[in-house]
Design a protein around this motif. Sequence first.
Motif, PDB file in Angstrom:
ATOM      1  N   VAL A  51       0.834  -1.202   0.000  1.00 13.16           N
ATOM      2  CA  VAL A  51       0.000   0.000   0.000  1.00 13.16           C
ATOM      3  C   VAL A  51       0.870   1.254   0.000  1.00 13.16           C
ATOM      4  O   VAL A  51       1.853   1.346   0.738  1.00 13.16           O
ATOM      5  N   SER A  52       0.488   2.223  -0.825  1.00 14.13           N
ATOM      6  CA  SER A  52       1.108   3.542  -0.804  1.00 14.13           C
ATOM      7  C   SER A  52       0.008   4.590  -0.690  1.00 14.13           C
ATOM      8  O   SER A  52      -1.168   4.246  -0.562  1.00 14.13           O
ATOM      9  N   ALA A  53       0.367   5.864  -0.763  1.00 18.16           N
ATOM     10  CA  ALA A  53      -0.608   6.932  -0.514  1.00 18.16           C
ATOM     11  C   ALA A  53      -1.711   6.967  -1.559  1.00 18.16           C
ATOM     12  O   ALA A  53      -2.868   7.249  -1.236  1.00 18.16           O
ATOM     13  N   ASP A  54      -1.394   6.683  -2.825  1.00 15.28           N
ATOM     14  CA  ASP A  54      -2.381   6.842  -3.892  1.00 15.28           C
ATOM     15  C   ASP A  54      -2.682   5.572  -4.687  1.00 15.28           C
ATOM     16  O   ASP A  54      -3.429   5.615  -5.666  1.00 15.28           O
ATOM     17  N   GLU A  55      -2.114   4.419  -4.274  1.00 14.88           N
ATOM     18  CA  GLU A  55      -2.361   3.161  -4.978  1.00 14.88           C
ATOM     19  C   GLU A  55      -1.945   1.988  -4.106  1.00 14.88           C
ATOM     20  O   GLU A  55      -1.331   2.163  -3.047  1.00 14.88           O
ATOM     21  N   TYR A  56      -2.310   0.781  -4.539  1.00 18.85           N
ATOM     22  CA  TYR A  56      -1.716  -0.412  -3.946  1.00 18.85           C
ATOM     23  C   TYR A  56      -1.361  -1.385  -5.057  1.00 18.85           C
ATOM     24  O   TYR A  56      -1.986  -1.414  -6.116  1.00 18.85           O
ATOM     25  N   ARG A  57      -0.324  -2.171  -4.815  1.00 16.38           N
ATOM     26  CA  ARG A  57       0.145  -3.158  -5.770  1.00 16.38           C
ATOM     27  C   ARG A  57      -0.117  -4.551  -5.198  1.00 16.38           C
ATOM     28  O   ARG A  57       0.339  -4.866  -4.100  1.00 16.38           O
ATOM     29  N   ALA A  58      -0.855  -5.341  -5.946  1.00 19.80           N
ATOM     30  CA  ALA A  58      -1.259  -6.665  -5.481  1.00 19.80           C
ATOM     31  C   ALA A  58      -0.509  -7.742  -6.250  1.00 19.80           C
ATOM     32  O   ALA A  58      -0.356  -7.657  -7.472  1.00 19.80           O
ATOM     33  N   VAL A  59      -0.046  -8.758  -5.528  1.00 19.36           N
ATOM     34  CA  VAL A  59       0.597  -9.923  -6.133  1.00 19.36           C
ATOM     35  C   VAL A  59      -0.123 -11.171  -5.633  1.00 19.36           C
ATOM     36  O   VAL A  59      -0.227 -11.382  -4.421  1.00 19.36           O
ATOM     37  N   TYR A  60      -0.633 -11.980  -6.564  1.00 17.21           N
ATOM     38  CA  TYR A  60      -1.369 -13.198  -6.225  1.00 17.21           C
ATOM     39  C   TYR A  60      -0.621 -14.431  -6.708  1.00 17.21           C
ATOM     40  O   TYR A  60      -0.166 -14.486  -7.858  1.00 17.21           O
ATOM     41  N   VAL A  61      -0.510 -15.419  -5.823  1.00 15.01           N
ATOM     42  CA  VAL A  61       0.009 -16.729  -6.204  1.00 15.01           C
ATOM     43  C   VAL A  61      -1.163 -17.548  -6.734  1.00 15.01           C
ATOM     44  O   VAL A  61      -2.148 -17.758  -6.030  1.00 15.01           O
ATOM     45  N   LEU A  62      -1.062 -18.032  -7.986  1.00 12.73           N
ATOM     46  CA  LEU A  62      -2.205 -18.677  -8.628  1.00 12.73           C
ATOM     47  C   LEU A  62      -2.284 -20.171  -8.390  1.00 12.73           C
ATOM     48  O   LEU A  62      -3.351 -20.774  -8.569  1.00 12.73           O
ATOM     49  N   ASP A  63      -1.191 -20.818  -8.027  1.00  7.09           N
ATOM     50  CA  ASP A  63      -1.174 -22.279  -7.833  1.00  7.09           C
ATOM     51  C   ASP A  63      -1.701 -22.982  -9.083  1.00  7.09           C
ATOM     52  O   ASP A  63      -1.104 -22.841 -10.142  1.00  7.09           O
ATOM     53  N   ASN A  64      -2.832 -23.694  -8.980  1.00  8.73           N
ATOM     54  CA  ASN A  64      -3.351 -24.450 -10.125  1.00  8.73           C
ATOM     55  C   ASN A  64      -4.404 -23.692 -10.924  1.00  8.73           C
ATOM     56  O   ASN A  64      -5.173 -24.285 -11.679  1.00  8.73           O
ATOM     57  N   ARG A  65      -4.461 -22.394 -10.783  1.00  8.18           N
ATOM     58  CA  ARG A  65      -5.468 -21.600 -11.470  1.00  8.18           C
ATOM     59  C   ARG A  65      -4.878 -20.913 -12.694  1.00  8.18           C
ATOM     60  O   ARG A  65      -3.684 -20.617 -12.746  1.00  8.18           O
ATOM     61  N   THR A  66      -5.732 -20.632 -13.678  1.00  8.25           N
ATOM     62  CA  THR A  66      -5.309 -19.892 -14.863  1.00  8.25           C
ATOM     63  C   THR A  66      -6.011 -18.535 -14.955  1.00  8.25           C
ATOM     64  O   THR A  66      -5.805 -17.810 -15.924  1.00  8.25           O
ATOM     65  N   ASN A  67      -6.861 -18.206 -13.974  1.00  4.27           N
ATOM     66  CA  ASN A  67      -7.526 -16.901 -14.015  1.00  4.27           C
ATOM     67  C   ASN A  67      -7.842 -16.421 -12.606  1.00  4.27           C
ATOM     68  O   ASN A  67      -7.886 -17.208 -11.656  1.00  4.27           O
ATOM     69  N   LEU A  68      -8.070 -15.135 -12.515  1.00  4.20           N
ATOM     70  CA  LEU A  68      -8.428 -14.494 -11.250  1.00  4.20           C
ATOM     71  C   LEU A  68      -9.427 -13.388 -11.539  1.00  4.20           C
ATOM     72  O   LEU A  68      -9.153 -12.493 -12.341  1.00  4.20           O
ATOM     73  N   SER A  69     -10.603 -13.453 -10.918  1.00  6.17           N
ATOM     74  CA  SER A  69     -11.628 -12.418 -11.072  1.00  6.17           C
ATOM     75  C   SER A  69     -11.555 -11.454  -9.900  1.00  6.17           C
ATOM     76  O   SER A  69     -11.578 -11.881  -8.742  1.00  6.17           O
ATOM     77  N   VAL A  70     -11.478 -10.170 -10.206  1.00  7.48           N
ATOM     78  CA  VAL A  70     -11.314  -9.153  -9.155  1.00  7.48           C
ATOM     79  C   VAL A  70     -12.406  -8.094  -9.298  1.00  7.48           C
ATOM     80  O   VAL A  70     -12.854  -7.783 -10.402  1.00  7.48           O
ATOM     81  N   TYR A  71     -12.806  -7.545  -8.172  1.00  8.08           N
ATOM     82  CA  TYR A  71     -13.877  -6.554  -8.171  1.00  8.08           C
ATOM     83  C   TYR A  71     -13.788  -5.693  -6.917  1.00  8.08           C
ATOM     84  O   TYR A  71     -13.132  -6.040  -5.932  1.00  8.08           O
ATOM     85  N   GLY A  72     -14.454  -4.554  -6.973  1.00  7.74           N
ATOM     86  CA  GLY A  72     -14.637  -3.693  -5.816  1.00  7.74           C
ATOM     87  C   GLY A  72     -16.119  -3.497  -5.592  1.00  7.74           C
ATOM     88  O   GLY A  72     -16.942  -4.229  -6.146  1.00  7.74           O
ATOM     89  N   ARG A  73     -16.484  -2.501  -4.790  1.00  4.67           N
ATOM     90  CA  ARG A  73     -17.900  -2.222  -4.536  1.00  4.67           C
ATOM     91  C   ARG A  73     -18.145  -0.726  -4.662  1.00  4.67           C
ATOM     92  O   ARG A  73     -17.325   0.084  -4.249  1.00  4.67           O
ATOM     93  N   ASN A  74     -19.304  -0.383  -5.224  1.00  4.31           N
ATOM     94  CA  ASN A  74     -19.653   1.019  -5.373  1.00  4.31           C
ATOM     95  C   ASN A  74     -20.392   1.513  -4.130  1.00  4.31           C
ATOM     96  O   ASN A  74     -20.500   0.805  -3.124  1.00  4.31           O
ATOM     97  N   THR A  75     -20.913   2.718  -4.185  1.00  8.27           N
ATOM     98  CA  THR A  75     -21.575   3.314  -3.016  1.00  8.27           C
ATOM     99  C   THR A  75     -22.853   2.578  -2.624  1.00  8.27           C
ATOM    100  O   THR A  75     -23.323   2.716  -1.502  1.00  8.27           O
ATOM    101  N   PHE A  76     -23.423   1.795  -3.542  1.00  5.05           N
ATOM    102  CA  PHE A  76     -24.622   1.024  -3.234  1.00  5.05           C
ATOM    103  C   PHE A  76     -24.276  -0.373  -2.712  1.00  5.05           C
ATOM    104  O   PHE A  76     -25.161  -1.171  -2.423  1.00  5.05           O
ATOM    105  N   GLY A  77     -22.973  -0.699  -2.618  1.00  2.00           N
ATOM    106  CA  GLY A  77     -22.559  -2.017  -2.177  1.00  2.00           C
ATOM    107  C   GLY A  77     -22.587  -3.057  -3.281  1.00  2.00           C
ATOM    108  O   GLY A  77     -22.410  -4.254  -3.016  1.00  2.00           O
ATOM    109  N   LEU A  78     -22.786  -2.621  -4.517  1.00  2.00           N
ATOM    110  CA  LEU A  78     -22.823  -3.548  -5.646  1.00  2.00           C
ATOM    111  C   LEU A  78     -21.418  -3.778  -6.188  1.00  2.00           C
ATOM    112  O   LEU A  78     -20.558  -2.895  -6.145  1.00  2.00           O
ATOM    113  N   GLU A  79     -21.190  -4.974  -6.727  1.00  2.00           N
ATOM    114  CA  GLU A  79     -19.892  -5.289  -7.293  1.00  2.00           C
ATOM    115  C   GLU A  79     -19.656  -4.478  -8.564  1.00  2.00           C
ATOM    116  O   GLU A  79     -20.556  -4.232  -9.351  1.00  2.00           O
ATOM    117  N   ARG A  80     -18.406  -4.059  -8.741  1.00  2.00           N
ATOM    118  CA  ARG A  80     -17.994  -3.358  -9.962  1.00  2.00           C
ATOM    119  C   ARG A  80     -16.588  -3.835 -10.322  1.00  2.00           C
ATOM    120  O   ARG A  80     -15.815  -4.257  -9.451  1.00  2.00           O
TER     121      ARG A  80
END
Length: 243
Positions: A51-80
Amino acid sequence: MRRPLALALLAFLAMSAGCTSLFGPGELSQEQLNENTSYDWSTDATATYTVSADEYRAVYVLDNRTNLSVYGRNTFGLERPLDVSAVKYQYPNGTVIGLNDSDEFAVTQSRERATITVPEKGGKVAFTVPRNGKTFSTPTFVDGASYEVVLPPNTDVAVPLLGKVSPGGYTTERVDGRIHIEWSTVETNGISVRYYLDRDLLIFGSLAGILTIAGLVGSAYYVRQIRELERRRRDVGLDTREE
C-alpha cells in the motif's frame, strides 16, 4: 407520482453505478493495462498488497489456477470491476511478461468483475489499483488463503483508537521501516486496515496531554472555589456541616 419516479431514479443509479454507461462497463484502456510497474514477487502469502498513498500493488500466487476475477464495490454495495493497471504475470520459472507479450495473457471485463487470464497454471499475477485515504480494504478473492498487507512507510496500527485491522488473528512485523500485517488463513469475505501516520500519534499524544493538563487545572480551580465558598460561609457564621 413522485415516489415511483424516485424509485425509478434509484434503480437507474444502481444499474449504472460503477459503470461508465447504462449498458455496461467502459472499454478497457490497453495503455493503462500495459503500464510499466515493478513488483516485489518474493512473497509467501497467497495475496500480498503493498500500500502507498495513492495506490496499492497486489501480487497473487495462482497455484493451479489460470484466471483471477477481481472486483470492488460502489456506493450502493454492488460489485464493480476493479480498476486495474500495469498487469504482469510471472511464470513459475521467474520470467515476467506483460499483456503484450502473450496472446494467452488477457484481461476481460463484465458489468461486475474484471477477469485476468494467464498463459498457464501456476505462477503469479500482479496489478495496481488506485486508492486514497488511510483505510485499505479489499474483498478476499481466494477463500481460506494467506494474506499480507504492507503499510506505507512511517505508518502503524498499534494504537487501538487510531488503527484498526479486520479480521483478527493477524500478526504484525516491522521490516525495513514498514509494518507487515499477515494472516495465515482468511475465511471472511474481505479484509480492512485503518492505519495512522507516526506523526498522527505524536499529535494525538500532545492533544491528550493538553486535555489532561486542562482537566487537572480545571479540577484544581473547582476545588479551590469550593474551599473559598466554605471559608466565606464560616466567616458569616453558617455551619457548613448542617447545611
